[in-house]
Design a protein around this motif. Sequence first.
Motif, PDB file in Angstrom:
ATOM      1  N   ALA A   1       3.782 -14.934   0.854  1.00  0.00           N
ATOM      2  CA  ALA A   1       4.588 -14.846  -0.213  1.00  0.00           C
ATOM      3  C   ALA A   1       4.283 -14.109  -1.346  1.00  0.00           C
ATOM      4  CB  ALA A   1       5.186 -16.180  -0.635  1.00  0.00           C
ATOM      5  N   GLU A   2       3.307 -14.225  -1.713  1.00  0.00           N
ATOM      6  CA  GLU A   2       2.642 -13.390  -2.893  1.00  0.00           C
ATOM      7  C   GLU A   2       2.565 -11.916  -2.646  1.00  0.00           C
ATOM      8  OE1 GLU A   2       0.156 -13.620  -6.738  1.00  0.00           O
ATOM      9  OE2 GLU A   2       1.141 -15.226  -5.977  1.00  0.00           O
ATOM     10  N   THR A   3       2.060 -11.548  -1.509  1.00  0.00           N
ATOM     11  CA  THR A   3       2.114 -10.310  -1.232  1.00  0.00           C
ATOM     12  C   THR A   3       3.558  -9.655  -1.102  1.00  0.00           C
ATOM     13  OG1 THR A   3      -0.138 -10.650   0.171  1.00  0.00           O
ATOM     14  CG2 THR A   3       1.144  -8.381   0.567  1.00  0.00           C
ATOM     15  N   ALA A   4       4.563 -10.466  -0.351  1.00  0.00           N
ATOM     16  CA  ALA A   4       5.786  -9.893  -0.519  1.00  0.00           C
ATOM     17  C   ALA A   4       6.279  -9.516  -1.734  1.00  0.00           C
ATOM     18  CB  ALA A   4       6.635 -10.746   0.700  1.00  0.00           C
ATOM     19  N   GLN A   5       6.153 -10.756  -2.598  1.00  0.00           N
ATOM     20  CA  GLN A   5       6.611 -10.575  -3.969  1.00  0.00           C
ATOM     21  C   GLN A   5       6.149  -9.310  -4.717  1.00  0.00           C
ATOM     22  OE1 GLN A   5       6.038 -13.854  -6.491  1.00  0.00           O
ATOM     23  NE2 GLN A   5       7.687 -13.384  -7.700  1.00  0.00           N
ATOM     24  N   HIS A   6       4.953  -9.261  -4.481  1.00  0.00           N
ATOM     25  CA  HIS A   6       4.245  -7.910  -5.565  1.00  0.00           C
ATOM     26  C   HIS A   6       4.779  -6.818  -4.602  1.00  0.00           C
ATOM     27  CE1 HIS A   6       2.826 -10.488  -8.437  1.00  0.00           C
ATOM     28  NE2 HIS A   6       1.908 -11.108  -7.812  1.00  0.00           N
ATOM     29  N   ALA A   7       4.787  -6.522  -3.493  1.00  0.00           N
ATOM     30  CA  ALA A   7       5.510  -5.459  -2.841  1.00  0.00           C
ATOM     31  C   ALA A   7       6.684  -4.987  -3.334  1.00  0.00           C
ATOM     32  CB  ALA A   7       5.407  -5.528  -1.333  1.00  0.00           C
ATOM     33  N   GLY A   8       7.593  -6.047  -3.750  1.00  0.00           N
ATOM     34  CA  GLY A   8       8.784  -5.637  -4.255  1.00  0.00           C
ATOM     35  C   GLY A   8       8.514  -5.195  -5.745  1.00  0.00           C
ATOM     36  N   HIS A   9       7.855  -5.629  -6.364  1.00  0.00           N
ATOM     37  CA  HIS A   9       7.554  -5.443  -7.744  1.00  0.00           C
ATOM     38  C   HIS A   9       6.971  -3.865  -7.592  1.00  0.00           C
ATOM     39  CE1 HIS A   9       6.375  -9.636  -9.082  1.00  0.00           C
ATOM     40  NE2 HIS A   9       7.722  -9.546  -9.158  1.00  0.00           N
ATOM     41  N   ALA A  10       6.064  -3.586  -6.783  1.00  0.00           N
ATOM     42  CA  ALA A  10       5.370  -2.281  -6.545  1.00  0.00           C
ATOM     43  C   ALA A  10       6.497  -1.457  -6.326  1.00  0.00           C
ATOM     44  CB  ALA A  10       4.305  -2.399  -5.523  1.00  0.00           C
ATOM     45  N   ASP A  11       7.439  -1.637  -5.457  1.00  0.00           N
ATOM     46  CA  ASP A  11       8.653  -0.619  -5.106  1.00  0.00           C
ATOM     47  C   ASP A  11       9.393  -0.256  -6.324  1.00  0.00           C
ATOM     48  OD1 ASP A  11       9.930   0.521  -3.085  1.00  0.00           O
ATOM     49  OD2 ASP A  11      11.447  -0.539  -2.965  1.00  0.00           O
ATOM     50  N   ILE A  12       9.655  -1.139  -7.173  1.00  0.00           N
ATOM     51  CA  ILE A  12      10.318  -0.927  -8.405  1.00  0.00           C
ATOM     52  C   ILE A  12       9.631  -0.118  -9.428  1.00  0.00           C
ATOM     53  CG2 ILE A  12      11.355  -2.030 -10.487  1.00  0.00           C
ATOM     54  CD1 ILE A  12      12.023  -4.448  -8.749  1.00  0.00           C
ATOM     55  N   ILE A  13       8.401  -0.388  -9.554  1.00  0.00           N
ATOM     56  CA  ILE A  13       7.399   0.383 -10.142  1.00  0.00           C
ATOM     57  C   ILE A  13       7.340   1.806  -9.963  1.00  0.00           C
ATOM     58  CG2 ILE A  13       5.253   0.571 -11.133  1.00  0.00           C
ATOM     59  CD1 ILE A  13       4.867  -2.472 -11.135  1.00  0.00           C
ATOM     60  N   ARG A  14       6.944   1.982  -8.453  1.00  0.00           N
ATOM     61  CA  ARG A  14       7.050   3.492  -7.966  1.00  0.00           C
ATOM     62  C   ARG A  14       8.393   4.036  -8.113  1.00  0.00           C
ATOM     63  NH1 ARG A  14       3.843   7.062  -4.392  1.00  0.00           N
ATOM     64  NH2 ARG A  14       5.005   8.858  -4.600  1.00  0.00           N
ATOM     65  N   GLU A  15       9.569   3.489  -8.045  1.00  0.00           N
ATOM     66  CA  GLU A  15      11.170   4.069  -7.972  1.00  0.00           C
ATOM     67  C   GLU A  15      11.098   4.459  -9.415  1.00  0.00           C
ATOM     68  OE1 GLU A  15      15.518   3.631  -6.854  1.00  0.00           O
ATOM     69  OE2 GLU A  15      14.188   2.122  -6.517  1.00  0.00           O
TER      70      GLU A  15
ATOM     71  N   LEU B   1       8.588   5.456 -11.594  1.00  0.00           N
ATOM     72  CA  LEU B   1       7.637   6.533 -11.674  1.00  0.00           C
ATOM     73  C   LEU B   1       8.026   7.753 -11.192  1.00  0.00           C
ATOM     74  CD1 LEU B   1       4.616   7.063 -12.352  1.00  0.00           C
ATOM     75  CD2 LEU B   1       3.995   6.792  -9.939  1.00  0.00           C
ATOM     76  N   ASP B   2       8.640   7.973 -10.089  1.00  0.00           N
ATOM     77  CA  ASP B   2       8.934   9.233  -9.619  1.00  0.00           C
ATOM     78  C   ASP B   2      10.334   9.233  -8.865  1.00  0.00           C
ATOM     79  OD1 ASP B   2       7.857   8.242  -7.289  1.00  0.00           O
ATOM     80  OD2 ASP B   2       6.184   9.712  -7.161  1.00  0.00           O
ATOM     81  N   GLY B   3      10.931   8.089  -8.544  1.00  0.00           N
ATOM     82  CA  GLY B   3      12.073   8.194  -7.481  1.00  0.00           C
ATOM     83  C   GLY B   3      11.795   7.660  -6.112  1.00  0.00           C
ATOM     84  N   ALA B   4      10.856   7.637  -5.793  1.00  0.00           N
ATOM     85  CA  ALA B   4      10.109   7.422  -4.580  1.00  0.00           C
ATOM     86  C   ALA B   4      10.520   5.921  -4.161  1.00  0.00           C
ATOM     87  CB  ALA B   4       8.449   7.652  -4.188  1.00  0.00           C
ATOM     88  N   LYS B   5      10.886   5.912  -3.008  1.00  0.00           N
ATOM     89  CA  LYS B   5      11.219   4.338  -2.316  1.00  0.00           C
ATOM     90  C   LYS B   5      10.513   4.183  -1.286  1.00  0.00           C
ATOM     91  CE  LYS B   5      16.060   4.965  -4.049  1.00  0.00           C
ATOM     92  NZ  LYS B   5      17.543   4.961  -3.686  1.00  0.00           N
ATOM     93  N   SER B   6      10.052   2.877  -1.104  1.00  0.00           N
ATOM     94  CA  SER B   6       9.403   2.298   0.158  1.00  0.00           C
ATOM     95  C   SER B   6      10.596   2.256   1.456  1.00  0.00           C
ATOM     96  CB  SER B   6       8.825   0.977  -0.138  1.00  0.00           C
ATOM     97  OG  SER B   6       7.990   1.080  -1.116  1.00  0.00           O
ATOM     98  N   MET B   7      11.745   1.982   1.005  1.00  0.00           N
ATOM     99  CA  MET B   7      12.731   1.756   1.902  1.00  0.00           C
ATOM    100  C   MET B   7      14.091   2.354   1.119  1.00  0.00           C
ATOM    101  SD  MET B   7      11.968  -1.973   3.626  1.00  0.00           S
ATOM    102  CE  MET B   7      11.835  -3.041   2.186  1.00  0.00           C
ATOM    103  N   GLY B   8      15.044   2.841   2.248  1.00  0.00           N
ATOM    104  CA  GLY B   8      16.321   3.249   1.580  1.00  0.00           C
ATOM    105  C   GLY B   8      16.270   4.319   1.683  1.00  0.00           C
TER     106      GLY B   8
ATOM    107  N   ARG C   1       1.054  -1.094  -0.131  1.00  0.00           N
ATOM    108  CA  ARG C   1      -0.005  -0.068   0.084  1.00  0.00           C
ATOM    109  C   ARG C   1       0.753   1.294   0.036  1.00  0.00           C
ATOM    110  NH1 ARG C   1      -2.842  -2.626   4.441  1.00  0.00           N
ATOM    111  NH2 ARG C   1      -1.808  -1.252   5.562  1.00  0.00           N
ATOM    112  N   PHE C   2       1.974   1.298   0.649  1.00  0.00           N
ATOM    113  CA  PHE C   2       2.985   2.409   0.964  1.00  0.00           C
ATOM    114  C   PHE C   2       3.339   2.824  -0.397  1.00  0.00           C
ATOM    115  CE2 PHE C   2       7.029   4.285   2.139  1.00  0.00           C
ATOM    116  CZ  PHE C   2       6.491   5.534   3.122  1.00  0.00           C
ATOM    117  N   THR C   3       3.562   1.979  -1.376  1.00  0.00           N
ATOM    118  CA  THR C   3       3.982   2.425  -2.963  1.00  0.00           C
ATOM    119  C   THR C   3       2.944   3.259  -3.698  1.00  0.00           C
ATOM    120  OG1 THR C   3       3.032   0.538  -3.942  1.00  0.00           O
ATOM    121  CG2 THR C   3       5.445   0.191  -3.024  1.00  0.00           C
ATOM    122  N   THR C   4       1.794   3.444  -2.875  1.00  0.00           N
ATOM    123  CA  THR C   4       0.847   4.299  -3.762  1.00  0.00           C
ATOM    124  C   THR C   4       0.681   5.580  -2.883  1.00  0.00           C
ATOM    125  OG1 THR C   4      -1.225   3.249  -2.636  1.00  0.00           O
ATOM    126  CG2 THR C   4      -0.396   2.138  -4.494  1.00  0.00           C
TER     127      THR C   4
END
Length: 186
Positions: A163-177, A179-186, A37-40
């Motif tokens: 596992a599915e949720t974690a995997q897609h959260a990782g995909h979402a983090d890449i998509i968001r980064e 999109l505009d450079g925002a990161k979920s972590m780091g 959710r945080f990626t949005t």
Amino acid sequence: MPFEETLTGAPTTRDAAATGERADLLEMLAKHRHFLRFTTRDLTDEQAGLRTTASELCLGGLIKHVTSVERGWADFIVEGPSAMGDFTSMTEADWAQRADEFRMLPNDTLAGVLADYEETARRTDELVATLPDLGATQPLPKAPWFEADAHWSARRVLMHVIAETAQHAGHADIIRESLDGAKSMG
């Protein structure tokens, strides 16, 4: 599901009905839901539907997909394979409809997608907290990606959803980064 944010931003379950293993499973699932959710955060509906990588994935579509997957597996825990259908007999139209899970359609809004995900999460959390036996099994539906005649326990289904949720959260983090450079972590 009620949760409070810790200093790291990861949710902690506070559901008195879930203790021990159930609380552990719900807390892990809540953590990965939070990162998805945080990626949005701070996005418009249009941004949530943008493809920013070579894949067909967008943030809103990923959340729609994870919502559908979690809802389907929760139904499977209670109803068995009939809740998911027979994947071997799906038509081209069925597959096209399934593909719509991965994109924002004209009438989709990010707020609506997130609200649907929240309701699905609440329902799953309630099921986990009240299920009589996490070891109860159901036969898997017919699908080319499942072992024939295999059975999964509610516990294994929940681990799969995590596992599915974690995997897609990782995909979402890449998509968001992308999109505009925002990161979920780091």
